[in-house]
Each structure stands twice: as C-alpha cells, then as structure tokens.
Motif scaffolding. Sequence first.
Motif, mmCIF file in Angstrom:
data_model
loop_
_atom_site.group_PDB
_atom_site.id
_atom_site.type_symbol
_atom_site.label_atom_id
_atom_site.label_comp_id
_atom_site.label_asym_id
_atom_site.label_seq_id
_atom_site.Cartn_x
_atom_site.Cartn_y
_atom_site.Cartn_z
ATOM 1 N N GLN A 1 -17.520 -50.331 11.848
ATOM 2 C CA GLN A 1 -17.819 -49.680 10.583
ATOM 3 C C GLN A 1 -19.301 -49.335 10.436
ATOM 4 O OE1 GLN A 1 -15.359 -51.256 7.062
ATOM 5 N NE2 GLN A 1 -15.498 -53.028 8.411
ATOM 6 N N ALA B 1 -12.790 -40.930 13.778
ATOM 7 C CA ALA B 1 -11.534 -40.204 13.656
ATOM 8 C C ALA B 1 -10.527 -40.681 14.695
ATOM 9 C CB ALA B 1 -11.783 -38.708 13.816
ATOM 10 N N SER B 2 -9.282 -40.545 14.362
ATOM 11 C CA SER B 2 -8.209 -40.880 15.305
ATOM 12 C C SER B 2 -8.232 -39.918 16.487
ATOM 13 C CB SER B 2 -6.855 -40.789 14.592
ATOM 14 O OG SER B 2 -5.798 -40.821 15.525
ATOM 15 N N ALA C 1 -12.282 -38.897 3.926
ATOM 16 C CA ALA C 1 -12.342 -40.174 4.646
ATOM 17 C C ALA C 1 -13.790 -40.581 4.885
ATOM 18 C CB ALA C 1 -11.596 -40.057 5.976
ATOM 19 N N ASN D 1 -9.432 -29.952 0.310
ATOM 20 C CA ASN D 1 -9.720 -31.341 -0.027
ATOM 21 C C ASN D 1 -10.489 -31.464 -1.351
ATOM 22 O OD1 ASN D 1 -9.014 -33.392 2.396
ATOM 23 N ND2 ASN D 1 -9.498 -31.372 3.230
ATOM 24 N N MET E 1 -19.611 -39.026 10.876
ATOM 25 C CA MET E 1 -18.258 -38.924 11.422
ATOM 26 C C MET E 1 -18.341 -38.821 12.936
ATOM 27 S SD MET E 1 -15.103 -36.370 10.523
ATOM 28 C CE MET E 1 -15.606 -34.935 11.477
ATOM 29 N N ASN F 1 -6.582 -36.572 16.010
ATOM 30 C CA ASN F 1 -7.218 -35.510 15.227
ATOM 31 C C ASN F 1 -7.870 -34.477 16.130
ATOM 32 O OD1 ASN F 1 -7.936 -37.988 12.898
ATOM 33 N ND2 ASN F 1 -6.959 -36.085 12.283
ATOM 34 N N ALA G 1 -15.227 -41.547 1.422
ATOM 35 C CA ALA G 1 -14.745 -42.856 0.961
ATOM 36 C C ALA G 1 -15.478 -43.998 1.664
ATOM 37 C CB ALA G 1 -13.242 -42.963 1.196
ATOM 38 N N ALA G 2 -15.668 -43.875 2.987
ATOM 39 C CA ALA G 2 -16.392 -44.912 3.726
ATOM 40 C C ALA G 2 -17.831 -45.016 3.226
ATOM 41 C CB ALA G 2 -16.372 -44.597 5.222
ATOM 42 N N ILE H 1 -9.774 -33.372 10.235
ATOM 43 C CA ILE H 1 -10.114 -34.684 9.690
ATOM 44 C C ILE H 1 -10.493 -34.525 8.221
ATOM 45 C CG2 ILE H 1 -11.645 -36.679 9.887
ATOM 46 C CD1 ILE H 1 -12.116 -35.743 12.837
ATOM 47 N N HIS I 1 -17.426 -43.196 10.259
ATOM 48 C CA HIS I 1 -15.974 -43.029 10.178
ATOM 49 C C HIS I 1 -15.542 -42.487 11.530
ATOM 50 C CE1 HIS I 1 -11.945 -42.030 8.908
ATOM 51 N NE2 HIS I 1 -12.120 -40.820 9.407
#
Length: 497
Positions: free
Chosen positions: A199, A337-338, A147, A47, A162, A341, A150-151, A143, A335
């Motif tokens: 959020q 995670a789905s 992400a 990443n 996270m 993930n 960015a948040a 993950i 953030h």
Amino acid sequence: MDFQVVVLAGGFSKSLVPLVSKDVPKALLPVANRPVLSYVLEHFEENNLKDFIVVVEGESAALLVGGWISNAYVDRLHVESWRDDTVRESIRRGTVPVETNTGKGMVAAVPEDVGTAGALRAIDRHLTAKDILVVSGDLISDIPPGAVAAAHRRHDAAVTAMLCSTPISGPSESGSSGGKDKAKKPARHNIIGLDPTKQFLLHVAAGAEVEKDIRVQKSILRAVGQMEIRADLMDAHMYAFKRTVLQEVLNKKETFLSLRRDVLPYLVRSQLRSELSQNGAVAEENGNSKGVSDSTIMLSQLLTNASTQSFHELYALGPDGSALSPRKTHKCCVHIASKSNYCVRLNSIQAFSDINRDVIGDASHLSGYSFSPQNNIIHPTAELGSKTTVGPHCMLGEGSQMGDKCSVKKSVIGRHCRIGSNVKVVNSVIMDHVTIGDGCSIQGSVVCSNVQLQERVVLRDCQSTSFFARLTQVGAGYVVSSGSEHKGESLAKKEKQ
C-alpha cells in the motif's frame, strides 16, 4: 470540493514524429478512429469526475484540441467559439474556460517543453480543490480512477500513484495470418519498492536511475522491516496529490520538470523526514532522525487495514512511543491495478500501433463501438468491392471505399479512404483521407492522413536490433511513388519553416 482532474495532453511530441503534424497534435492521434484524448475524458466522465483542466503545450496545439472538444462534445461540454479573437487572446494568456453540464473546467495552454511538473506549475493558480488527480492524456485504461482517489483519501496521503503491469510490446502478427507471435519481452520502466502490505511506496527509480545500483534509506528499512523490490510494474502516470503538498513542492523545487522523475521520487525519499509544511510551520531541512537505530518495529505493527497505524505513524512517535514531539512524516501510497486491467500509454510509435491493435482486439471493450458477428467494425457508409474480405479485429471507417479482391487483417482504416483493387493490409493503421493504388501491400505500417500510395507500393516492417518491431511510417501528405518498396523507414515531407 471533490477531486479536481488535470489532464496533461502534451503538444506536438517529437517522439511521435511523423505521426504528429502541425494539424494533428499528440492528443488528437487516432485510436480506432477516435482521438486518444477522448478515451481519457470519457473514462473520467463515466466515473463522475467532471471538474477538469486539459493542459496543452503550445498555443497552436491548444487551439486544435480546444476546437475538437467544442465540436465533439457539443451536447456535454461547451467551449467558447474558437474563431473568436477574444478566445484566441485567452489562449495566448494561458487558458480558455470550458463549461460542462455538471462541472467546470478549462483548456489551458502552457509553454512547450516545460515538462509535466512545469505544466502544473504554470496552472498553479487554477488548482483549488483539496486533492488533485493528474493523468496523462495518452493513457488508455479501464482502471477506475475512483480506486486511486479512494486509496489516497483512505490514507490521507501526500501522493498516491497508480501502478500497473508493464506492457509487452510488439507485433502479434507479421505476414501471413497463421504466423506465430514473435518472442516478446516486457520493457523495464521502473524499479519500485513496496512495503509488505503493498500500500505504501518506499522506493522508486525511473529513467536512467533504473540501470544504477539501488540505494535505499536506512530509516525506511528500519521503520518498515522489509521491502519488496518490483521491476514488473509501470508508473501509469495517474497521480492523486494533496494540493497543498503539490503546490509547495513545485514552488520550492523550481528545477523540477517531471512528476515521474523529480516530484514523485522526492516525495518518496523525504516521507520519513518530511520538509513539507504542517499547520503553517515548515520542518527543518534534514528532519529529525536521531535515535532511529534504537527503535524496533515489528512487521505485525504494519498497516493491515485502514484502522491500523501505518509505519509512518509508528515512526513519527519515536523509539519511546512518545507523541510529545512527533517526527514529521508524509505518506506516499500506491494503487496497484489488477493484471486483468488494460493500462497502456501512447508514448511511442510502437505503442500507437499496439494500442490500435488492442482496442479493436482483446481490449475491444474500450473502443465504444459495437462489433459485427464477424468481430469487426465496418461503417454503414463504407463500400467493399467484389471478393474483398475484412477479417476479425479490423475497422473500416466512414465513407471509405475498397476495390475488388482486397484483404484486411488486424488493421484500422480511417475515414474517407480510397483503396484500389488487389490491396493487402496487415497489422497496420491507415488514417483518414488516404489514397492507395492497385496492387499495394502494407504490413506492419502506419500511414498518416492525406497520404497517396501509387500503384504496387510495398510498405513492410523489419526487425531492428531491439525486441521492438521497427514500423514503416508515412507522414501526413506524403506521396509514395509507384512500384517503390520501403522497409522499416520513416517517410515524411519536410515541414516549411
């Protein structure tokens, strides 16, 4: 400057004895025959996050971890020779520099048992970027850390945590391959309070606080209107911090030892009465909450996208909407995670077993290996005897040899193992250089490096009063005598003082 990554790699974790030993610190425990730390470093490298500090507890553990990095990443990372007395002295002073092709970093040795907050406090002078991304060195995850970053940047947050779904732990099979999964329940790790947009973090309870009554500040509820309480989310130990905020909290709160139990809850509790410096000025200890009860903030005013004011800004303006003397606030973001993930920490012996099973099973995309048409991994130098079978979701390491009529199911076998005939291995992890005699049966067990199992040994898990399976563990270098049977035991040599 972009994010600076701090990897908290731990040391010789007491909770993982006998898996860890004087030669194998936590960061080097094998997951599918790769050190757990490699998954973290390579995930961040993929990443494009290469400015890093690997923090290790204890000088001897730091030397082992730094030496492994030097050897394993010879083409991508460069660590000065670990046989050099100058480098050893650098470790004693606290750090060893690491050069990368596109970034800079170091391995930092900190005192043992200082906690995650203490570890960051010890390397404070090396934190230089605007934002710091802190991750546990035992986190196996797909993950994208971007992400979280960015948040964090989108909301100009003081901290962004996270969160992921709480893992369900326990064996998928015990005994025959046709057995059904035993009943499993997710553990309760945290109590999380979120705003309606999911959020912002409004409440967090961890550890012993989870079992206590939930107490939420009235100012939070008045500002946000409503809060969603979740017990199915886990703090994944990946945080983005504004560097100035992190350093100020660590300096002001010298008794804080844990990021999860001390620093994060403190930032969450104080977000609407921030005590943090702003433009060089320090807010009053109790903040200014006078007049809050007269204000009414509708849910429609809450943050719905990046361009809309959050409840923090609306609260800061005060009940009359005036910006002349705004209240001080800071933002604590998340953030989430789905559920698709993968996100699990190797922080217990059961988790070690589960992760090894997953990485050669349902989470095989994390392994970095190519699987055969039989959905297993057998190293080209491994040797199999006549009528020996290695089933799906199995791994047989480099140079290992198996005798005749052996069976391996849902297990990882390390490098250069010598396994006799008529041996059965199910749902187990066998580390490197293990010798297993004829007729042994190993189920639901972890066998550490250089162990010798003599003929007809039986190692088998058993069910404890909790929902976790209690695994049989055999510590490094242990010799298990012929014909013995062990269920749910921990077998280890006594360390020399």
